[in-house]
Design a protein around this motif. Structure first.
Motif, PDB file in Angstrom:
ATOM      1  N   MET A   1      30.550  13.900  25.869  1.00  0.00           N
ATOM      2  CA  MET A   1      31.374  12.874  26.498  1.00  0.00           C
ATOM      3  C   MET A   1      32.700  13.498  26.910  1.00  0.00           C
ATOM      4  N   GLU A   2      33.233  13.028  28.037  1.00  0.00           N
ATOM      5  CA  GLU A   2      34.464  13.598  28.580  1.00  0.00           C
ATOM      6  C   GLU A   2      35.450  12.492  28.930  1.00  0.00           C
ATOM      7  N   LEU A   3      36.723  12.842  28.888  1.00  0.00           N
ATOM      8  CA  LEU A   3      37.798  11.920  29.247  1.00  0.00           C
ATOM      9  C   LEU A   3      38.817  12.670  30.087  1.00  0.00           C
ATOM     10  N   VAL A   4      39.034  12.198  31.310  1.00  0.00           N
ATOM     11  CA  VAL A   4      40.077  12.764  32.165  1.00  0.00           C
ATOM     12  C   VAL A   4      41.387  12.075  31.815  1.00  0.00           C
ATOM     13  N   MET A   5      42.368  12.846  31.393  1.00  0.00           N
ATOM     14  CA  MET A   5      43.650  12.284  30.987  1.00  0.00           C
ATOM     15  C   MET A   5      44.465  11.893  32.221  1.00  0.00           C
ATOM     16  N   PRO A   6      45.292  10.847  32.102  1.00  0.00           N
ATOM     17  CA  PRO A   6      46.063  10.384  33.265  1.00  0.00           C
ATOM     18  C   PRO A   6      46.935  11.463  33.892  1.00  0.00           C
TER      19      PRO A   6
ATOM     20  N   GLU B   1      46.912  21.709  46.511  1.00  0.00           N
ATOM     21  CA  GLU B   1      47.433  20.618  45.691  1.00  0.00           C
ATOM     22  C   GLU B   1      46.271  19.858  45.065  1.00  0.00           C
ATOM     23  N   PHE B   2      46.465  19.409  43.825  1.00  0.00           N
ATOM     24  CA  PHE B   2      45.476  18.578  43.148  1.00  0.00           C
ATOM     25  C   PHE B   2      45.851  17.111  43.320  1.00  0.00           C
ATOM     26  N   VAL B   3      44.851  16.276  43.604  1.00  0.00           N
ATOM     27  CA  VAL B   3      45.072  14.842  43.778  1.00  0.00           C
ATOM     28  C   VAL B   3      44.019  14.093  42.977  1.00  0.00           C
ATOM     29  N   ASP B   4      44.318  12.833  42.670  1.00  0.00           N
ATOM     30  CA  ASP B   4      43.338  11.971  42.014  1.00  0.00           C
ATOM     31  C   ASP B   4      42.417  11.384  43.067  1.00  0.00           C
ATOM     32  N   ALA B   5      41.127  11.536  42.860  1.00  0.00           N
ATOM     33  CA  ALA B   5      40.142  10.951  43.762  1.00  0.00           C
ATOM     34  C   ALA B   5      39.524   9.733  43.085  1.00  0.00           C
ATOM     35  N   ALA B   6      38.353   9.332  43.519  1.00  0.00           N
ATOM     36  CA  ALA B   6      37.682   8.170  42.948  1.00  0.00           C
ATOM     37  C   ALA B   6      37.463   8.358  41.456  1.00  0.00           C
ATOM     38  N   ALA B   7      37.566   7.262  40.714  1.00  0.00           N
ATOM     39  CA  ALA B   7      37.344   7.239  39.264  1.00  0.00           C
ATOM     40  C   ALA B   7      38.299   8.162  38.519  1.00  0.00           C
TER      41      ALA B   7
ATOM     42  N   VAL C   1      36.984  19.111  40.766  1.00  0.00           N
ATOM     43  CA  VAL C   1      37.031  19.904  39.539  1.00  0.00           C
ATOM     44  C   VAL C   1      35.777  19.637  38.708  1.00  0.00           C
ATOM     45  N   GLN C   2      35.271  18.400  38.744  1.00  0.00           N
ATOM     46  CA  GLN C   2      33.985  18.131  38.102  1.00  0.00           C
ATOM     47  C   GLN C   2      32.895  18.830  38.901  1.00  0.00           C
TER      48      GLN C   2
ATOM     49  N   TYR D   1      30.927   8.703  42.933  1.00  0.00           N
ATOM     50  CA  TYR D   1      31.977   9.517  42.329  1.00  0.00           C
ATOM     51  C   TYR D   1      32.282   8.930  40.951  1.00  0.00           C
ATOM     52  N   GLN D   2      31.638   9.474  39.940  1.00  0.00           N
ATOM     53  CA  GLN D   2      31.812   8.989  38.580  1.00  0.00           C
ATOM     54  C   GLN D   2      31.771  10.164  37.616  1.00  0.00           C
ATOM     55  N   PRO D   3      32.469  10.041  36.485  1.00  0.00           N
ATOM     56  CA  PRO D   3      32.359  11.094  35.472  1.00  0.00           C
ATOM     57  C   PRO D   3      30.906  11.292  35.049  1.00  0.00           C
ATOM     58  N   GLY D   4      30.486  12.536  35.024  1.00  0.00           N
ATOM     59  CA  GLY D   4      29.144  12.850  34.565  1.00  0.00           C
ATOM     60  C   GLY D   4      28.049  12.644  35.586  1.00  0.00           C
TER      61      GLY D   4
END
Length: 439
Positions: free
Chosen positions: A135-140, A157-163, A181-182, A206-209
């Motif tokens: 299990m993984e958690l992307v920190m804010p 530059e890194f940006v926040d995408a979906a989820a 990055v995932q 676009y979801q974790p995992g």
């Protein structure tokens, strides 16, 4: 019950920590001593849950964001000790500016971790004969942390995408790119003034995992269907990778180096020690280099692929050059062996593994009046794939009729072309993608 969680080091509290873990893991759950004492404790941050001064639970946090050794004595379960421990770990992770966290949860406890935002990645696997889920958690603050360490002003530059998943955006005078990055998955490469070269489905998830339909999924350490209970195309395409380095190269290019190492969850699926890198260089061409290092004492075998989805104007008006007179295995015809006569054209489902080939392929797109050249090194197989009408219907992450605007030409080592890597050596597979317009 009055709970307090203390943050300690192994040197300070090794006896207490070892006693808790021995009681829960070794005596109660039957974990072998050799697995429990893994040599990582001295460098970890540890946590002890105390009830009126008595130790009732523990956890640890490694520098790479790995949470583990969560143990609560039986009499204190269901009374908030686990929650207090995990809250303390998350607080410490924020103070250490960790961008993402991961753990291997015993399957029955996955719901507990999900309440804190952890998402399952991949299939269930056994560890010490106990079912687990990674299990993984992307920190804010993940993108902020990545930008502080690796951003290049005006170029990367890194940006926040979906989820909330971080994506790196790269801009050069010659082209732009977006990479998740995932999975270290290249999602876009677009030469300046041109249409995108890569294809991503409008219905992509676009979801974790979860893998993204399109771009360039990394398939490793096996290509194709896995053994029973193991994920197709390996386990690296749905996990978070670490960013190891960014920089500027020749001819105004920009590169980013992703990495992944083995851990308990990878060894449960594939029991070898490795260091894996993907180096993506964005410029007038797109270069992707997948480097496998064997960090163990024995040789291992891999199959691998850069499963590249290309955007085409119309599959009916597209052909692939460069595979003439090359033998292939036709998966649509139950792996029948055949030889390519002339250019590869498309009038139905196509799924072919071209063997013993190191030549360039050229996607000749008549509708868009352009040619995409795919060159490679360290690869002796090429896969050409289009699902066509009926198979597309079985993919929830493909919109209707999208098969007409995509084509996979994949740089791979698979089947009889698997690669054996001796201990303490490495193997590199490279794909080069360039665009030729007009003509």
């Amino acid at each position: 019950m009055i709970l307090h969680v203390a943050t300690v080091s192994w040197a300070q509290q090794s006896d207490t920590l070892a006693s808790l873990r021995r009681t829960v893991f070794i005596e109660e759950q039957g974990v072998p001593e050799a697995l429990e004492w893994d040599g990582l404790d001295a460098a970890a941050t540890h946590f002890i849950a105390l009830d009126h001064g008595s130790a009732v639970g523990c956890a640890r946090l490694l520098a790479d964001g790995h949470i583990g050794r969560m143990a609560v004595l039986p009499a204190w379960r269901g009374k908030g000790a686990g929650r207090a421990l995990l809250n303390a770990v998350l607080h410490a992770a924020r103070q250490q500016h960790l961008g993402w966290l991961y753990l291997n949860a015993q399957t029955h406890a996955a719901g507990f971790y999900a309440r804190f935002g952890f998402q399952p990645v991949g299939a269930e696997f056994p560890d010490a004969d106990i079912p687990h889920l990674r299990m993984e958690l992307v920190m804010p603050q993940h993108t902020d942390t990545l930008n502080q360490q690796f951003a290049i002003a005006g170029k990367l530059e890194f940006v926040d995408a979906a989820a909330g998943l971080p994506v790196v955006e790269i801009t050069t005078p010659h082209a732009s790119a977006r990479i998740a990055v995932q999975g270290a998955q290249v999602l876009e490469w677009q030469p300046s003034g041109q249409l995108p070269v890569l294809w991503v489905s409008r219905a992509a998830v676009y979801q974790p995992g979860k893998g993204v339909r399109g771009g360039v999924p990394v398939c490793w350490p096996w290509f194709g269907a896995g053994e029973a209970g193991k994920p197709a195309h390996g386990f690296v395409r749905t996990r978070m990778w670490e960013v190891r380095e960014t920089g500027q190269g020749m001819a105004d290019s920009v590169f980013i180096r992703f990495s992944m190492k083995d851990d308990e969850s990878t060894r449960a699926l594939w029991n070898y020690a490795f260091d894996l890198e993907l180096i993506v260089t964005v410029g007038a061409a797109l270069k992707m280099e997948l480097v496998t290092r064997n960090k163990g004492a024995t040789a291992f075998e891999i199959s691998e692929g850069l499963h590249t989805y290309f955007h085409v104007g119309n599959i009916h008006q597209t052909q692939v050059l460069g595979l003439e007179n090359t033998e292939y295995l036709d998966k649509v015809r139950d792996f029948a062996r055949d030889t390519q006569i002339g250019a590869v054209s498309f009038s139905g489902e196509t799924d072919r593994v071209y063997i013993d080939t190191i030549t360039d392929c050229v996607i000749d797109d008549a509708k868009l009046n352009r040619k995409i050249r795919v060159a490679k090194s360290g690869s002796t197989s090429t896969v050409v794939w289009n699902p066509w009408i009926e198979k597309e219907k079985g993919f929830a992450d493909m919109a209707a009729d999208e098969y007409q605007e995509m084509l996979c030409v994949e740089t791979v080592n698979a089947g009889d072309a698997c690669v054996t890597i001796a201990a303490d050596t490495s193997h590199s597979m490279v794909a080069f993608i360039g665009l030729e317009t007009g003509g």
